[in-house]
Design a protein around this motif. Structure first.
Motif, PDB file in Angstrom:
ATOM      1  N   ARG A  99       0.830  -1.105  -0.085  1.00 45.34           N
ATOM      2  CA  ARG A  99       0.287  -0.059  -0.185  1.00 45.34           C
ATOM      3  C   ARG A  99       0.755   1.444  -0.182  1.00 45.34           C
ATOM      4  O   ARG A  99       0.753   2.264  -0.780  1.00 45.34           O
ATOM      5  N   GLU A 100       1.727   1.367   0.637  1.00 48.08           N
ATOM      6  CA  GLU A 100       2.822   2.372   0.817  1.00 48.08           C
ATOM      7  C   GLU A 100       3.659   2.922  -0.528  1.00 48.08           C
ATOM      8  O   GLU A 100       3.535   4.114  -1.133  1.00 48.08           O
ATOM      9  N   VAL A 101       3.773   1.694  -1.083  1.00 49.40           N
ATOM     10  CA  VAL A 101       4.664   2.011  -2.516  1.00 49.40           C
ATOM     11  C   VAL A 101       3.656   2.311  -3.444  1.00 49.40           C
ATOM     12  O   VAL A 101       3.714   3.312  -4.253  1.00 49.40           O
ATOM     13  N   ALA A 102       2.194   1.882  -3.582  1.00 53.71           N
ATOM     14  CA  ALA A 102       1.122   2.396  -4.177  1.00 53.71           C
ATOM     15  C   ALA A 102       1.184   4.033  -4.035  1.00 53.71           C
ATOM     16  O   ALA A 102       0.796   4.642  -4.963  1.00 53.71           O
ATOM     17  N   ARG A 103       1.253   4.333  -2.798  1.00 53.25           N
ATOM     18  CA  ARG A 103       1.000   5.974  -2.502  1.00 53.25           C
ATOM     19  C   ARG A 103       2.133   6.589  -3.144  1.00 53.25           C
ATOM     20  O   ARG A 103       2.025   7.502  -3.792  1.00 53.25           O
ATOM     21  N   TRP A 104       3.464   5.838  -2.992  1.00 50.78           N
ATOM     22  CA  TRP A 104       4.565   6.714  -3.534  1.00 50.78           C
ATOM     23  C   TRP A 104       4.203   6.852  -4.932  1.00 50.78           C
ATOM     24  O   TRP A 104       4.695   7.885  -5.668  1.00 50.78           O
ATOM     25  N   ILE A 105       4.000   5.782  -5.632  1.00 52.36           N
ATOM     26  CA  ILE A 105       3.809   5.748  -7.280  1.00 52.36           C
ATOM     27  C   ILE A 105       2.719   6.763  -7.583  1.00 52.36           C
ATOM     28  O   ILE A 105       2.766   7.596  -8.422  1.00 52.36           O
ATOM     29  N   MET A 106       1.739   6.808  -6.544  1.00 50.02           N
ATOM     30  CA  MET A 106       0.499   7.694  -6.926  1.00 50.02           C
ATOM     31  C   MET A 106       0.924   9.226  -6.892  1.00 50.02           C
ATOM     32  O   MET A 106       0.967  10.250  -7.744  1.00 50.02           O
ATOM     33  N   GLN A 107       1.812   9.525  -5.759  1.00 47.39           N
ATOM     34  CA  GLN A 107       2.141  10.876  -5.410  1.00 47.39           C
ATOM     35  C   GLN A 107       3.087  11.305  -6.360  1.00 47.39           C
ATOM     36  O   GLN A 107       3.320  12.448  -6.821  1.00 47.39           O
ATOM     37  N   GLU A 108       4.002  10.421  -7.038  1.00 51.52           N
ATOM     38  CA  GLU A 108       4.960  10.952  -8.130  1.00 51.52           C
ATOM     39  C   GLU A 108       4.510  10.979  -9.412  1.00 51.52           C
ATOM     40  O   GLU A 108       5.282  11.397 -10.495  1.00 51.52           O
ATOM     41  N   GLY A 109       3.214  10.550  -9.607  1.00 49.99           N
ATOM     42  CA  GLY A 109       2.521  10.938 -10.727  1.00 49.99           C
ATOM     43  C   GLY A 109       2.579   9.907 -11.987  1.00 49.99           C
ATOM     44  O   GLY A 109       2.354  10.001 -13.171  1.00 49.99           O
ATOM     45  N   LEU A 110       3.011   8.507 -11.389  1.00 53.09           N
ATOM     46  CA  LEU A 110       3.052   7.532 -12.556  1.00 53.09           C
ATOM     47  C   LEU A 110       1.799   6.744 -12.332  1.00 53.09           C
ATOM     48  O   LEU A 110       1.116   6.741 -11.585  1.00 53.09           O
ATOM     49  N   GLY A 111       1.611   6.153 -13.720  1.00 48.75           N
ATOM     50  CA  GLY A 111       0.746   4.941 -13.438  1.00 48.75           C
ATOM     51  C   GLY A 111       1.180   3.716 -12.773  1.00 48.75           C
ATOM     52  O   GLY A 111       2.474   3.461 -12.497  1.00 48.75           O
ATOM     53  N   LEU A 112      -0.037   2.758 -13.015  1.00 46.96           N
ATOM     54  CA  LEU A 112       0.311   1.498 -12.155  1.00 46.96           C
ATOM     55  C   LEU A 112       0.077   0.330 -12.929  1.00 46.96           C
ATOM     56  O   LEU A 112      -1.287   0.150 -13.634  1.00 46.96           O
ATOM     57  N   ASP A 113       0.753  -0.585 -13.390  1.00 43.42           N
ATOM     58  CA  ASP A 113       0.450  -2.057 -13.878  1.00 43.42           C
ATOM     59  C   ASP A 113       0.197  -2.961 -12.782  1.00 43.42           C
ATOM     60  O   ASP A 113       0.965  -3.259 -11.737  1.00 43.42           O
ATOM     61  N   VAL A 114      -1.083  -3.676 -13.111  1.00 43.88           N
ATOM     62  CA  VAL A 114      -1.278  -4.632 -12.019  1.00 43.88           C
ATOM     63  C   VAL A 114      -1.638  -5.989 -12.926  1.00 43.88           C
ATOM     64  O   VAL A 114      -1.966  -5.930 -13.877  1.00 43.88           O
ATOM     65  N   CYS A 115      -1.578  -7.371 -12.246  1.00 40.93           N
ATOM     66  CA  CYS A 115      -1.954  -8.506 -12.866  1.00 40.93           C
ATOM     67  C   CYS A 115      -2.607  -9.614 -12.185  1.00 40.93           C
ATOM     68  O   CYS A 115      -2.642 -10.325 -12.528  1.00 40.93           O
ATOM     69  N   SER A 116      -3.301  -8.879 -11.188  1.00 42.03           N
ATOM     70  CA  SER A 116      -4.047 -10.066 -10.472  1.00 42.03           C
ATOM     71  C   SER A 116      -5.147  -8.930  -9.817  1.00 42.03           C
ATOM     72  O   SER A 116      -5.096  -7.636  -9.502  1.00 42.03           O
TER      73      SER A 116
END
Length: 460
Positions: A99-116
């Motif tokens: 969850r915290e890494v997802a927050r970092w990604i969100m705050q830095e303006g990146l998108g996110l790939d998920v596979c499940s």
């Protein structure tokens, strides 16, 4: 051809058991900057990350322990955003996600790939914008696809004919029009380990370009008005050391884009070349230059599209390891030091293949240092091994450690931020280690250590 190269660490350990590495490091205390988190240094002999002494981390949070340098992680996100300023960068969550890494990604303006569904749940639990999420996977369940459709996930990468039909049904059912990309198997033999090469024809991912399956997938998506086909996707593998494979993939995808325009009168606006950019794991591996990667890929796509008479599509890349890999280190406590006369010394630590299975899976190589103190002792040829009941339970097959190494010392293994915690398991009923983020002299747990209660939960 590539204007950059960074030979990689996922190599088979081809040495015979009694064959020694070529030479010991000149300085067993040195931390090569390219291999360690950006805030790493030695202070009074001990390694510090993010301004925090590793001895204090283990004293408070236990061992083994995965330590993530938050500033390192965020700074690499910013490097990618700056380098691909005219495209999109989606972090590949499979490398390491919480969850915290997802927050970092969100705050830095990146998108996110998920596979499940699980990775998607992690992202949604912290309010990650669904329009910045891409769903991957070669065998997405109906439930996973339905959740993505209902949630409004930005892109769904179709991997089979069955999946296209399911998506069409679900889109009609819910009255929405999801954006779809076709994952194309372009037939590129990536120069990497066979288990992480993903674009040759004989494997489970994608739809083959050479067989015509990819073109047929395009026809099927375009025949369903409830689906919006926006682009093509390709991922040639992981830990790639040069751009030549991306150039071949881009050229073949451009050929399919031209075919789509000719056959259907449709110009697709997006092209996703995936990720897989390598990182250095040992001395001699070159650090990747993200700016050169971006310039090379941009030139490749522009050239092949111009040659095919196509407008330039919006380029997306999906780095994972190259953002999180070097941000993480693993700390272990030495348990036993066993000299095998005439061969090497076996240094056993309190983790192993349950928290890092990559060495056993594909002969991954790593760099490690005595972390709790410095030493001027002579180098000792060692094998860093875990505590599991497998002779293949090795963290590092061959390395040099100080000859005065003793039980209770702490060993730091660099480059473990990607695919170690993600692939962690409970072999021999070892609990998975905690993950601690460090920044500005402060530390905090972002993933709790498992307990015996966790291990027994669910058993009757």
């Amino acid at each position: 051809m590539s204007r950059f190269a960074h030979p990689a660490g996922d190599r088979h350990a081809e040495q015979l058991p009694d064959e020694r590495p070529p030479h010991a490091p000149a300085d067993l205390n040195a931390l090569t900057p390219a291999l360690w988190p950006r805030t790493s240094e030695r202070i009074d002999g001990a390694i510090t990350i993010g301004g925090v002494d590793v001895r204090d981390l283990v004293a408070e949070y236990g061992s083994p322990l995965l330590v993530m340098d938050e500033e390192d992680f965020r700074s690499r996100c910013r490097d990618y955003r700056a380098s691909f300023h005219d495209g999109d960068v989606h972090y590949a969550g499979k490398a390491f996600l919480c969850r915290e890494v997802a927050r970092w990604i969100m705050q830095e303006g990146l998108g996110l790939d998920v596979c499940s569904a699980g990775e998607l749940a992690v992202a949604l639990s912290v309010g990650f914008p669904p329009e910045r999420i891409t769903l991957h996977g070669n065998n997405k369940s109906v439930a996973e696809l339905e959740r993505a459709v209902v949630t409004g996930v930005g892109h769904i990468v179709a991997d089979s004919f069955e999946e296209i039909a399911r998506l069409g049904y679900l889109a009609d059912k819910h009255g929405v029009r999801p954006k779809v990309m076709i994952r194309v198997t372009v037939g590129v033999e990536a120069h990497t380990h066979e288990f992480i090469a993903t674009s040759h024809d004989d494997q489970k991912f994608g739809l083959s370009l050479s067989s015509g399956a990819a073109a047929e997938a395009v026809r099927r998506v375009l025949a369903l008005p409830s689906l919006e086909l926006v682009g093509l996707h390709s991922h040639i593998g992981s830990q790639i050391s040069e751009t030549a494979g991306f150039e071949v993939a881009a050229r073949r995808l451009a050929g399919l884009l031209a075919q789509i325009k000719q056959e259907h009168g449709v110009v697709l606006p997006e092209l996703d070349l995936g990720g897989g950019y390598g990182i250095p794991y040992v001395d001699g591996d070159d650090a990747p230059d993200i700016k050169l990667i971006a310039e090379s890929l941009r030139e490749i796509v522009a050239h092949v599209c111009a040659s095919a008479g196509l407008p330039l599509p919006r380029l997306t890349v999906e780095p994972g390891r190259s953002i999180t890999g070097l941000a993480g280190i693993t700390l272990y406590e030495v348990g036993t030091v066993k000299d095998v006369e005439g061969l090497r010394t076996y240094v056993s630590v309190d983790g192993g293949m349950s928290d890092n299975i990559r060495t056993a899976l594909y002969g991954a190589e790593y760099t490690a240092r005595l972390a709790s103190r410095s030493s001027e002792a002579a180098p000792m040829l060692s094998r860093l091994v875990g505590k599991h009941c497998e002779s293949g339970d090795m963290v590092i097959r061959d390395l040099y450690l100080p000859a005065d190494l003793a039980p209770g010392d702490l060993i730091a293994v660099a480059g473990t931020g990607a695919y170690c915690r993600s692939l962690a398991n409970n072999y021999n009923y070892l609990p998975k280690p905690a993950v601690v983020a460090v920044s500005g002299g402060q530390a905090r747990v972002i993933v709790q250590r498992e307990t015996e209660e966790d291990l027994l939960r669910g058993q009757l």
